[in-house]
Design an enzyme around this catalytic site. Structure first.
Site, mmCIF file in Angstrom:
data_model
loop_
_atom_site.group_PDB
_atom_site.id
_atom_site.type_symbol
_atom_site.label_atom_id
_atom_site.label_comp_id
_atom_site.label_asym_id
_atom_site.label_seq_id
_atom_site.Cartn_x
_atom_site.Cartn_y
_atom_site.Cartn_z
ATOM 1 N N LYS A 22 27.130 7.541 -31.708
ATOM 2 C CA LYS A 22 26.124 7.120 -30.720
ATOM 3 C C LYS A 22 26.809 6.693 -29.414
ATOM 4 C CE LYS A 22 24.329 2.803 -30.781
ATOM 5 N NZ LYS A 22 24.407 2.110 -29.472
ATOM 6 N N ASN A 23 27.851 5.871 -29.543
ATOM 7 C CA ASN A 23 28.437 5.292 -28.326
ATOM 8 C C ASN A 23 29.363 6.238 -27.581
ATOM 9 O OD1 ASN A 23 26.900 3.109 -28.881
ATOM 10 N ND2 ASN A 23 28.570 1.802 -29.577
ATOM 11 N N ARG A 92 19.469 -0.170 -22.535
ATOM 12 C CA ARG A 92 20.632 -0.730 -21.854
ATOM 13 C C ARG A 92 21.539 0.371 -21.328
ATOM 14 N NH1 ARG A 92 24.106 -4.204 -19.551
ATOM 15 N NH2 ARG A 92 26.208 -3.555 -19.976
ATOM 16 N N CYS A 116 19.168 -7.376 -24.048
ATOM 17 C CA CYS A 116 18.613 -6.929 -25.320
ATOM 18 C C CYS A 116 18.804 -8.085 -26.298
ATOM 19 C CB CYS A 116 19.314 -5.671 -25.795
ATOM 20 S SG CYS A 116 21.031 -5.952 -26.131
ATOM 21 N N ARG A 121 23.588 -9.068 -21.211
ATOM 22 C CA ARG A 121 24.125 -7.752 -20.838
ATOM 23 C C ARG A 121 24.216 -7.564 -19.311
ATOM 24 N NH1 ARG A 121 23.521 -4.681 -25.516
ATOM 25 N NH2 ARG A 121 25.322 -3.504 -24.826
ATOM 26 N N PRO A 122 24.980 -8.377 -18.607
ATOM 27 C CA PRO A 122 25.112 -8.244 -17.143
ATOM 28 C C PRO A 122 25.758 -6.916 -16.746
ATOM 29 C CG PRO A 122 26.755 -9.736 -17.995
ATOM 30 C CD PRO A 122 25.855 -9.422 -19.143
ATOM 31 N N ILE A 123 25.604 -6.521 -15.477
ATOM 32 C CA ILE A 123 26.246 -5.285 -14.981
ATOM 33 C C ILE A 123 27.061 -5.559 -13.724
ATOM 34 C CG2 ILE A 123 24.550 -3.685 -15.988
ATOM 35 C CD1 ILE A 123 23.227 -3.548 -13.195
ATOM 36 N N LEU A 125 30.156 -6.118 -13.267
ATOM 37 C CA LEU A 125 31.440 -5.383 -13.189
ATOM 38 C C LEU A 125 31.209 -3.934 -12.744
ATOM 39 C CD1 LEU A 125 33.188 -6.727 -16.428
ATOM 40 C CD2 LEU A 125 33.317 -7.638 -14.089
ATOM 41 N N ASP A 305 30.678 -4.671 -33.092
ATOM 42 C CA ASP A 305 29.623 -3.863 -33.729
ATOM 43 C C ASP A 305 29.736 -3.848 -35.245
ATOM 44 O OD1 ASP A 305 29.457 -1.311 -31.114
ATOM 45 O OD2 ASP A 305 28.828 -3.406 -31.199
ATOM 46 N N ARG A 397 17.674 3.130 -33.965
ATOM 47 C CA ARG A 397 18.329 3.407 -32.669
ATOM 48 C C ARG A 397 19.694 4.039 -32.899
ATOM 49 N NH1 ARG A 397 19.686 -1.421 -29.587
ATOM 50 N NH2 ARG A 397 20.870 0.191 -28.537
HETATM 51 C C1 EPZ Z 1 29.199 -1.003 -25.420
HETATM 52 O O1 EPZ Z 1 28.264 -1.848 -24.777
HETATM 53 C C2 EPZ Z 1 28.520 -0.517 -26.692
HETATM 54 N N1 EPZ Z 1 27.314 0.227 -26.363
HETATM 55 C C3 EPZ Z 1 28.162 -1.713 -27.570
HETATM 56 O O2 EPZ Z 1 27.605 -1.200 -28.781
HETATM 57 C C4 EPZ Z 1 29.445 -2.474 -27.902
HETATM 58 O O3 EPZ Z 1 29.121 -3.624 -28.652
HETATM 59 C C5 EPZ Z 1 30.149 -2.896 -26.599
HETATM 60 O O4 EPZ Z 1 30.392 -1.731 -25.776
HETATM 61 C C6 EPZ Z 1 31.476 -3.592 -26.864
HETATM 62 O O5 EPZ Z 1 32.300 -2.744 -27.604
HETATM 63 C C7 EPZ Z 1 27.425 1.517 -25.979
HETATM 64 O O6 EPZ Z 1 28.509 2.062 -25.871
HETATM 65 C C8 EPZ Z 1 26.135 2.231 -25.687
HETATM 66 P P1 EPZ Z 1 30.673 -4.131 -22.564
HETATM 67 P P2 EPZ Z 1 28.545 -2.368 -23.257
HETATM 68 O O7 EPZ Z 1 30.322 -3.779 -21.165
HETATM 69 O O8 EPZ Z 1 29.212 -1.300 -22.492
HETATM 70 C C9 EPZ Z 1 30.358 -8.389 -20.555
HETATM 71 C C10 EPZ Z 1 26.050 -1.053 -30.540
HETATM 72 O O9 EPZ Z 1 25.723 -1.872 -31.415
HETATM 73 N N2 EPZ Z 1 30.038 -7.668 -19.316
HETATM 74 O O10 EPZ Z 1 32.018 -3.746 -23.102
HETATM 75 O O11 EPZ Z 1 27.291 -2.941 -22.733
HETATM 76 C C11 EPZ Z 1 29.229 -8.325 -21.575
HETATM 77 O O12 EPZ Z 1 28.270 -9.331 -21.329
HETATM 78 C C12 EPZ Z 1 26.239 -1.529 -29.113
HETATM 79 O O13 EPZ Z 1 26.270 0.164 -30.729
HETATM 80 C C13 EPZ Z 1 29.921 -8.381 -18.132
HETATM 81 O O14 EPZ Z 1 30.059 -9.601 -18.107
HETATM 82 O O15 EPZ Z 1 29.566 -3.543 -23.557
HETATM 83 C C14 EPZ Z 1 29.939 -8.523 -22.878
HETATM 84 O O16 EPZ Z 1 30.150 -9.916 -23.088
HETATM 85 C C15 EPZ Z 1 25.925 -3.000 -28.916
HETATM 86 N N3 EPZ Z 1 29.620 -7.716 -16.981
HETATM 87 C C16 EPZ Z 1 31.294 -7.871 -22.658
HETATM 88 O O17 EPZ Z 1 31.438 -7.734 -21.228
HETATM 89 C C17 EPZ Z 1 29.457 -6.344 -16.969
HETATM 90 O O18 EPZ Z 1 29.212 -5.784 -15.878
HETATM 91 C C18 EPZ Z 1 31.425 -6.496 -23.308
HETATM 92 O O19 EPZ Z 1 30.431 -5.693 -22.778
HETATM 93 C C19 EPZ Z 1 29.577 -5.637 -18.186
HETATM 94 C C20 EPZ Z 1 29.875 -6.317 -19.350
#
Ligand code: EPZ
Length: 416
Positions: A22-23, A92, A116, A121-123, A125, A305, A397
């Site tokens: 999926k990811n 997301r 979610c 889930r901030p963006i 970065l 995960d 999902r």
């Molecule tokens: C991906 O989510 C995966 N989803 C998640 O899998 C997975 O848990 C996560 O990476 C960590 O490995 C997909 O690939 C679709 P991150 P993502 O950006 O990209 C913080 C599942 O169960 N952050 O690495 O959203 C954030 O809050 C899902 O399959 C910021 O602060 O994860 C978190 O604490 C759930 N600002 C940390 O970074 C940002 O702009 C990791 O988030 C982005 C992230």
């Protein structure tokens, strides 16, 4: 609404395959926008997150069809740059379309991806990196409008190795002007898979899988035919189910090397995990050792995960285990449901203290998020008596053909 019904207490046995990742597939589907051509991705899982992403691609003007387990994207025409409908808010991963659309069209108007059930889930970065690449971003209440006259290759260092931010920078950089060096990049196998896929489309990328990725902008990309890797978290979920319920099984899979810390933790519990010609042989005595401390970390650390699934397994381990969830502040929502089944779990901030009990008892529970729902399937296999799991849309999902797959492992599971 449909519920899953599991009659627990049986040892697992049999043989099962592992679906596509999926990811990995979600950013790869976004990447299809970057070429005015046809792209075929085989071994694509039929799960609701994929259907949602396909809907967003069609909203932008792509034609998408299925051919058995392959998805074929015709991205020759993009008719819209707006993803402001509910669907974009709900999923997301829609944010991953921003990088691809900036590369293709130089603009996108997109809803803020909703938080979610596992966190805000901030963006920030993602947006900080885009601004550095010559993207102007105006934000309204619900949407943001990103535009650029020309994406520029830049030196970017992420404050945190965010998977999504890493993917978005790569997707924006492959057609940008010049070289992009991305430091403190995420190292997850799904990043490596995205880069291999983009190279097949003609991109120039090196360093994926390390914390420094270099992308040299090219003038255009072309179509490709690619088979997506197996889903390492679905694989880990099978290992957890066998571990918790006891028994043995053969798992047909081609991503054995991506389990990192997961194998170490489960071998500490007393589970046997051996590589075979076609994947993995997993055997569990049923009675497991506790694990003193598990901290979730970015890859190659223990994956967040796999946290909920592992918590379920540890509810019957001999002794007390501690989990520290460092990635997502909302990833303990399933504790309340596991308690309904007799688990003894205390949560203090980011820490969960799991005191092993003799037995779990079947109960009526509700999935609260994707991986927490998977954890309840595992607990249902482990419990004495019958468990019903409601709100299985969360599980659907990310998990394909749940009933068929777990029936193959001798689980007494039905959709009621
Ligand atoms: C991906 O989510 C995966 N989803 C998640 O899998 C997975 O848990 C996560 O990476 C960590 O490995 C997909 O690939 C679709 P991150 P993502 O950006 O990209 C913080 C599942 O169960 N952050 O690495 O959203 C954030 O809050 C899902 O399959 C910021 O602060 O994860 C978190 O604490 C759930 N600002 C940390 O970074 C940002 O702009 C990791 O988030 C982005 C992230």
């Amino acid at each position: 609404m449909a519920v899953l019904k599991i009659k627990g207490g049986k040892k697992l046995s049999g043989e099962v395959n592992v679906q596509g990742s999926k990811n990995a597939i979600l950013p790869m589907l976004a990447a299809c926008i970057l070429c005015k051509d046809f792209v075929r991705i085989r071994h694509c899982p039929k799960i609701s997150d994929v259907y949602a992403m396909i809907h967003l691609l069609e909203t932008l003007g792509c034609d998408v069809t299925w051919e058995d387990d392959a998805v074929v994207v015709d991205a020759r025409t993009i008719q819209s740059a707006k993803l402001v409908e509910q669907q974009a808010r709900v999923m997301r991963s829609s944010i991953i379309l921003a990088g691809a659309m900036l590369g293709r069209e130089g603009k996108i108007e997109i809803s803020y991806p909703g938080g979610c059930s596992i966190g805000t889930r901030p963006i920030n970065l993602h947006l900080k990196a885009f601004r550095k690449m010559n993207v102007q971003i105006t934000e309204t209440e619900e949407n943001m409008i990103c535009t650029t006259s020309r994406l520029t290759g830049e030196d970017i260092e992420l404050d945190f190795p965010s998977v999504g931010a890493t993917e978005n920078v790569i997707l924006a950089a492959v057609l940008a002007d010049g070289m992009t060096t991305l430091r403190n990049a995420a190292r997850e196998p799904e990043i490596v898979e995205l880069c291999k896929f983009l190279r097949k489309m003609g991109a120039s990328i090196t360093g994926e899988g390390s914390e420094r990725i270099v992308i040299k902008g090219v003038t255009s990309l072309h179509g490709a035919d690619y088979q997506v890797m197996c889903d390492r978290i679905v694989l880990g979920t099978y290992i957890a189910a066998i571990a918790g319920a006891g028994g043995e099984a053969d798992i047909k899979v081609n991503c054995v090397s991506q389990l990192g810390e997961v194998c170490k933790v489960y071998e500490q519990m007393g589970v046997t995990i051996e590589k075979t010609d076609s994947g993995l042989y997993v055997q569990s005595p049923g009675k497991l050792n506790k694990v003193d401390l598990i901290r979730t970390r970015p890859y190659p650390g223990f994956p967040t995960d796999m946290q909920s699934q592992t918590m379920a397994v540890l509810t019957k381990a001999q002794g007390t285990s501690i989990i520290i969830e460092n990635l997502f502040e909302g990833r303990y929502k399933t504790v309340s449901e596991l308690r309904k089944m007799g688990a003894s779990i205390t949560v203090e901030g980011r820490a969960a203290i799991i005191k092993g009990v003799k037995a779990l008892t079947g109960a009526n529970v509700e999935a609260k998020d994707l991986r927490g729902g998977a954890a309840l399937i595992i607990a249902g296999c482990m419990a004495e008596g019958c468990t019903t799991i409601a709100d299985i849309q969360y599980i659907e999902r990310g998990y394909e053909n749940i009933v068929d797959c777990y029936k193959k492992l001798n689980v007494n599971i039905t959709l009621a």
